[in-house]
Design a protein around this motif. Structure first.
Motif, PDB file in Angstrom:
ATOM      1  N   PRO A  84       8.551 -18.265  60.283  1.00 24.18           N
ATOM      2  CA  PRO A  84       8.329 -18.258  58.837  1.00 24.18           C
ATOM      3  C   PRO A  84       8.967 -19.460  58.156  1.00 24.18           C
ATOM      4  N   CYS A  85       8.338 -19.892  57.061  1.00 29.27           N
ATOM      5  CA  CYS A  85       8.878 -21.010  56.259  1.00 29.27           C
ATOM      6  C   CYS A  85      10.117 -20.528  55.516  1.00 29.27           C
TER       7      CYS A  85
ATOM      8  N   PRO B  85       4.172 -17.887  57.738  1.00 32.79           N
ATOM      9  CA  PRO B  85       4.346 -18.384  59.117  1.00 32.79           C
ATOM     10  C   PRO B  85       3.686 -19.743  59.299  1.00 32.79           C
ATOM     11  N   PHE B  86       4.254 -20.552  60.150  1.00 34.03           N
ATOM     12  CA  PHE B  86       3.641 -21.837  60.500  1.00 34.03           C
ATOM     13  C   PHE B  86       3.975 -22.128  61.957  1.00 34.03           C
ATOM     14  N   ARG B  87       3.221 -23.032  62.505  1.00 30.18           N
ATOM     15  CA  ARG B  87       3.369 -23.362  63.933  1.00 30.18           C
ATOM     16  C   ARG B  87       4.447 -24.442  64.093  1.00 30.18           C
ATOM     17  N   ALA B  88       5.490 -24.117  64.862  1.00 25.96           N
ATOM     18  CA  ALA B  88       6.581 -25.061  65.078  1.00 25.96           C
ATOM     19  C   ALA B  88       6.144 -26.186  65.998  1.00 25.96           C
TER      20      ALA B  88
ATOM     21  N   ARG C 138      11.498 -27.609  62.645  1.00 27.38           N
ATOM     22  CA  ARG C 138      11.147 -27.612  61.226  1.00 27.38           C
ATOM     23  C   ARG C 138      11.553 -26.290  60.570  1.00 27.38           C
ATOM     24  N   ARG C 139      11.926 -26.358  59.276  1.00 27.27           N
ATOM     25  CA  ARG C 139      12.274 -25.140  58.531  1.00 27.27           C
ATOM     26  C   ARG C 139      11.225 -24.777  57.490  1.00 27.27           C
TER      27      ARG C 139
ATOM     28  N   ARG D 131      10.469 -28.133  47.015  1.00 30.56           N
ATOM     29  CA  ARG D 131      10.906 -27.033  46.153  1.00 30.56           C
ATOM     30  C   ARG D 131      12.294 -26.530  46.568  1.00 30.56           C
ATOM     31  N   ALA D 132      12.522 -26.449  47.878  1.00 26.57           N
ATOM     32  CA  ALA D 132      13.833 -26.001  48.364  1.00 26.57           C
ATOM     33  C   ALA D 132      14.927 -26.977  47.953  1.00 26.57           C
ATOM     34  N   TYR D 133      14.640 -28.262  48.004  1.00 26.78           N
ATOM     35  CA  TYR D 133      15.617 -29.278  47.612  1.00 26.78           C
ATOM     36  C   TYR D 133      15.963 -29.146  46.123  1.00 26.78           C
ATOM     37  N   ARG D 134      14.918 -28.974  45.292  1.00 30.60           N
ATOM     38  CA  ARG D 134      15.154 -28.845  43.856  1.00 30.60           C
ATOM     39  C   ARG D 134      15.969 -27.590  43.550  1.00 30.60           C
ATOM     40  N   ALA D 135      15.701 -26.495  44.259  1.00 31.43           N
ATOM     41  CA  ALA D 135      16.445 -25.258  44.039  1.00 31.43           C
ATOM     42  C   ALA D 135      17.921 -25.435  44.367  1.00 31.43           C
ATOM     43  N   ARG D 136      18.199 -26.131  45.501  1.00 32.56           N
ATOM     44  CA  ARG D 136      19.598 -26.382  45.856  1.00 32.56           C
ATOM     45  C   ARG D 136      20.265 -27.284  44.821  1.00 32.56           C
ATOM     46  N   ARG D 137      19.560 -28.316  44.384  1.00 34.86           N
ATOM     47  CA  ARG D 137      20.117 -29.240  43.408  1.00 34.86           C
ATOM     48  C   ARG D 137      20.436 -28.534  42.097  1.00 34.86           C
ATOM     49  N   ASP D 138      19.482 -27.736  41.603  1.00 43.43           N
ATOM     50  CA  ASP D 138      19.699 -27.031  40.344  1.00 43.43           C
ATOM     51  C   ASP D 138      20.823 -26.019  40.457  1.00 43.43           C
TER      52      ASP D 138
END
Length: 274
Positions: free
Chosen positions: A2-3, A9-12, A19-20, A29-36
Motif C-alpha cells: 500500500p501507498c 496498493p501498487f507494485r513495488a 518505494r513508499r 502531498r506527503a512532503y507538504r503534510a510533513r512540512r506544514d
C-alpha cells in the motif's frame, strides 16, 4: 504494497530503494503534510512576534509592579515575576528601567504622587509636621511595602521622598534648632509613624500568609483565653475583650492621631522650653 500516503496498493520495484508511494503526486502531498506539521509545531513552541515585541510604557511597568507588591508584598516582586504578569520577556523590562532599584524608586514616586499634598504652600511648623505625618501614615496603609523599602538607613533615593524630607527640615529650620536637633525631631516623628504603621502591615502580612483574618485569629484566641479572662485576674483585659472584637480603621486613625498630638506636644516643649 500500500501507498504510505493514499493507501492504494501498487507494485513495488524489483530493484533499488523500496518505494513508499504509488506516484510523485502522493510523494509531494506527503512532503507538504510533513512540512506544514513541522511549521505548526515550531509556531506553537515559539512565542508569537506580537508577544515578543509587545509595546509597553514605563507607567504600565511601574503600576504593575505596585499591584504585585500591594497584593503579595515585596518578597513576591522580581523582574521575572513582573515579566510573567505582563506576558513579556524579562529582558524587555530593562528598556524602561536599568535595575530593580530604579524600579523601586519609580514605584515610590508613583505611590507618593497618587496622594498629593492636601494643603500645599507655607504652613506653621507644627501644622506642616502633622500634614507630612498624616500623608506618610496614609501611604503606609495603602501600600504596606513602602515600609520595607523606606524603613532602612539606605532607602532608595526617590525624588518624592527627598522632597518630603526637605519640607520637614524647612519647617524646623526657623525654630532656632541646630542641624543635629532638627534631624532628631525628624527621626522621632517619622519613627512614630512607621512604628504605628508596622503593626498594621504585620497584621495584613500574617493574614495574607495564613489566610486567617485578624478578626478570625482573635476569635480563636478568645476561646483559649476564656479561662484566664474569667478568672478575675485581668479585669481591664476582660472588659476590653468583651467590648471590642477587633480594631477598625477608625480606631487605628484615632490611636494614631492621639499619639501624634502627644508627640508634637513634646516637641513643642523641647523647642520652646526656657
Amino acid at each position: 504494497m500500500p501507498c504510505a500516503q493514499c493507501g492504494e496498493p501498487f507494485r513495488a520495484a524489483g530493484q533499488g530503494r523500496p518505494r513508499r508511494y504509488c506516484g510523485r503526486a502522493c510523494q509531494a502531498r506527503a512532503y507538504r503534510a510533513r512540512r506544514d506539521g513541522d511549521d505548526r509545531a515550531r509556531r506553537a513552541a515559539t512565542p508569537s512576534r506580537s508577544s515578543r515585541s509587545r509595546v509597553f510604557d514605563r507607567t504600565t511597568l511601574v503600576r504593575t509592579a505596585i499591584d504585585i507588591a500591594d497584593a503579595h508584598g515585596m518578597a513576591a516582586l522580581s523582574m521575572r515575576a513582573l515579566a510573567a504578569r505582563m506576558d513579556v520577556p524579562a529582558t524587555s523590562l530593562y528598556r524602561q528601567v536599568s535595575s530593580k532599584n530604579e524600579l523601586i524608586a519609580a514605584m515610590i514616586d508613583t505611590a507618593f504622587g497618587d496622594l498629593p499634598l492636601s494643603q500645599p504652600g507655607a504652613a506653621e511648623w507644627r501644622a506642616l509636621l502633622e500634614r507630612e505625618a498624616h500623608r506618610e501614615w496614609e501611604l503606609y496603609l495603602r501600600h504596606p511595602w513602602l515600609l520595607e523599602v523606606l524603613n532602612t538607613t539606605r532607602p532608595p533615593l526617590a525624588p518624592e521622598v527627598l522632597a518630603a524630607t526637605d519640607r520637614v527640615f524647612a519647617a524646623l529650620s526657623g525654630l532656632g534648632l541646630d542641624r543635629e536637633a532638627q534631624l532628631s525631631v525628624y527621626l522621632l516623628v517619622s519613627g512614630y509613624v512607621q512604628g504605628m504603621a508596622s503593626m498594621v502591615a504585620a497584621s495584613r502580612r500574617s493574614a495574607r500568609q495564613t489566610g486567617i483574618s485578624e478578626r478570625d485569629w482573635w476569635s480563636t484566641q478568645r476561646g483559649k483565653l476564656t479561662g484566664l479572662l474569667d478568672s478575675g485576674r485581668y479585669p481591664w483585659l476582660s472588659e476590653l475583650a468583651a467590648a471590642r472584637p477587633s480594631a477598625t480603621r477608625a480606631d487605628l486613625d484615632r490611636w494614631f492621631e492621639f499619639g501624634l498630638h502627644r508627640l508634637l506636644d513634646g516637641v513643642a516643649v523641647f523647642v520652646f522650653a526656657p
